[in-house]
Design a protein around this motif. Structure first.
Motif, mmCIF file in Angstrom:
data_model
loop_
_atom_site.group_PDB
_atom_site.id
_atom_site.type_symbol
_atom_site.label_atom_id
_atom_site.label_comp_id
_atom_site.label_asym_id
_atom_site.label_seq_id
_atom_site.Cartn_x
_atom_site.Cartn_y
_atom_site.Cartn_z
ATOM 1 N N LEU A 18 39.922 42.340 43.071
ATOM 2 C CA LEU A 18 40.653 41.110 43.382
ATOM 3 C C LEU A 18 41.828 41.027 42.417
ATOM 4 O O LEU A 18 41.647 41.232 41.216
ATOM 5 C CB LEU A 18 39.749 39.881 43.162
ATOM 6 N N GLY A 21 41.037 38.272 39.708
ATOM 7 C CA GLY A 21 39.641 38.036 39.311
ATOM 8 C C GLY A 21 39.495 37.661 37.844
ATOM 9 O O GLY A 21 38.961 36.595 37.501
ATOM 10 N N GLN A 296 34.469 43.129 47.444
ATOM 11 C CA GLN A 296 35.418 42.048 47.127
ATOM 12 C C GLN A 296 34.723 40.696 47.263
ATOM 13 O O GLN A 296 34.842 39.827 46.405
ATOM 14 C CB GLN A 296 36.619 42.085 48.091
ATOM 15 N N VAL A 299 32.221 40.163 44.320
ATOM 16 C CA VAL A 299 32.880 39.822 43.051
ATOM 17 C C VAL A 299 33.421 38.393 43.147
ATOM 18 O O VAL A 299 33.263 37.591 42.230
ATOM 19 C CB VAL A 299 34.015 40.831 42.720
ATOM 20 N N ASN A 300 34.011 38.069 44.308
ATOM 21 C CA ASN A 300 34.555 36.729 44.496
ATOM 22 C C ASN A 300 33.459 35.670 44.352
ATOM 23 O O ASN A 300 33.634 34.659 43.675
ATOM 24 C CB ASN A 300 35.211 36.628 45.880
ATOM 25 N N ILE A 303 32.426 35.178 40.791
ATOM 26 C CA ILE A 303 33.425 34.377 40.062
ATOM 27 C C ILE A 303 33.339 32.908 40.500
ATOM 28 O O ILE A 303 33.395 31.996 39.665
ATOM 29 C CB ILE A 303 34.853 34.936 40.278
#
Ligand code: 8YV
Length: 323
Positions: A18, A21, A296, A299-300, A303
């Motif tokens: 990202l 990120g 993606q 990870v998103n 976060i």
């Protein structure tokens, strides 16, 4: 002026999937990159007492010993749906929230499960090696026949989010599906088998999609494999620990089961040499969720969990507290 943002300990570099990120984390936290430290002990001494949030993953576990080094810890945000990498009960006993990344990987894990089913039944790995090794051009060499997939009986151990996505795809292969869970689901029409042994006996292909950890350790043992039988194929996309690997290797060698498609192993990244020598197995390096889109999204979501904790004191997708 001192930075009043809470401290977030990063055990690993954020995968660069990202564009913003790390920036998003840095906006909410003073991030401490433990993975960069020459001496992690120094970092732990300096920041450990103040760390409020910890990022973990399957390969960067948050065990009790680490949790105990972080007296101010309030949230563990993990990358991945499985949470056998975290001592969840220990964390919850201290009031620490734990989040994982459910749902966003269901489709890709289910797709890869079908890839493994097809590759194992149709011996695609072996056929590919056959071409690469130049054997197709060698008149003397021949390949044994694979097995038909369409119309076979599919048994699923663990009809959770991933298991469901695997089962839904079976319609395209005109397969009969049954499943085993601790409890039957009320929202599906597939037949529930309360006994794992009976499911294995019935199934041509047994897919393991259950959770890892203590509760499922060696659930698939020599007896279950014997029930699956010499025509049966085992597929594991869950955790290596769910299968008694020694018993599985013996079953594969002796023809007690026909084959196995494996994305996970008991002590990754170690894969027993004996497995690598067998032609009736397909071996993958834990890549079921490894697509650009899914990683993606994972990870998103990790976060987003850290951001939600920073903003409202609550993670978005908490791992449930066991009663
Ligand atoms: C990842 C997984 O490889 O989500 C899980 O539980 O096992 C995989 O999707 C892993 O978690 C990455 O940390």
């Amino acid at each position: 002026m001192t930075d009043s943002k809470p401290i977030l300990l990063q055990l690993f570099a954020l995968p660069s999937l990202l564009p913003d990120g790390q920036e998003r984390l840095d906006r909410c936290y003073r991030t401490v990159p433990l993975w960069k430290a020459e001496d992690p002990n120094d970092v732990m001494l300096e920041y450990g007492p103040e760390v409020e949030v910890l990022l973990a993953s399957a390969f960067h576990p948050a065990r009790a010993a680490l949790i105990d080094q972080l007296p101010a810890l309030k949230a563990i945000c993990s990358l991945g749906v499985g949470y056998d990498n975290i001592d969840v009960e220990h964390a919850h006993a201290r009031g620490i929230q734990v989040s994982n990344t459910p749902d966003v990987l269901n489709d890709c894990v289910a797709d890869l499960t079908w890839g493994l089913i097809l590759a194992t039944m149709r011996q695609m790995g072996r056929a590919e090696r056959f071409v690469r090794e130049g054997n197709w051009e060698n008149q003397l060499a021949s390949l044994p026949l694979g097995r038909r997939v369409t119309g076979k009986r599919l048994g699923i151990v663990g009809l959770g989010r991933v298991g469901l996505a695997v089962a839904q795809r079976a319609a395209g292969f005109s397969m009969d599906v049954r499943y085993h869970n601790r409890k039957p689901r009320t929202d599906v029409a597939w037949k529930y088998e309360s006994e794992l042994h009976s499911l294995a006996q019935w199934a041509d292909i047994l897919v393991i999609a259950t959770v890892g950890g203590q509760s499922t350790y060696h659930l698939i043992d020599a007896k279950v494999l014997e029930a699956l039988g010499p025509e049966g194929v085992l597929i594991n996309v869950s955790r290596g620990t769910v299968v008694d690997e020694k018993a599985m290797v013996a079953a594969l060698e002796q023809g007690a089961i026909a084959g196995a498609g494996l994305d996970v192993f008991e002590s990754e990244p170690h894969v027993p040499d004996v497995l690598k020598q067998l032609d009736n197995v397909v071996l993958l390096p834990h890549v079921a969720s490894a697509t650009l889109e899914t990683r993606q999204a994972m990870v998103n979501l990790m976060i987003e969990n850290a951001e939600a904790y920073a903003r409202h004191g609550k993670v978005l997708t908490p791992v449930p507290v066991s009663l």
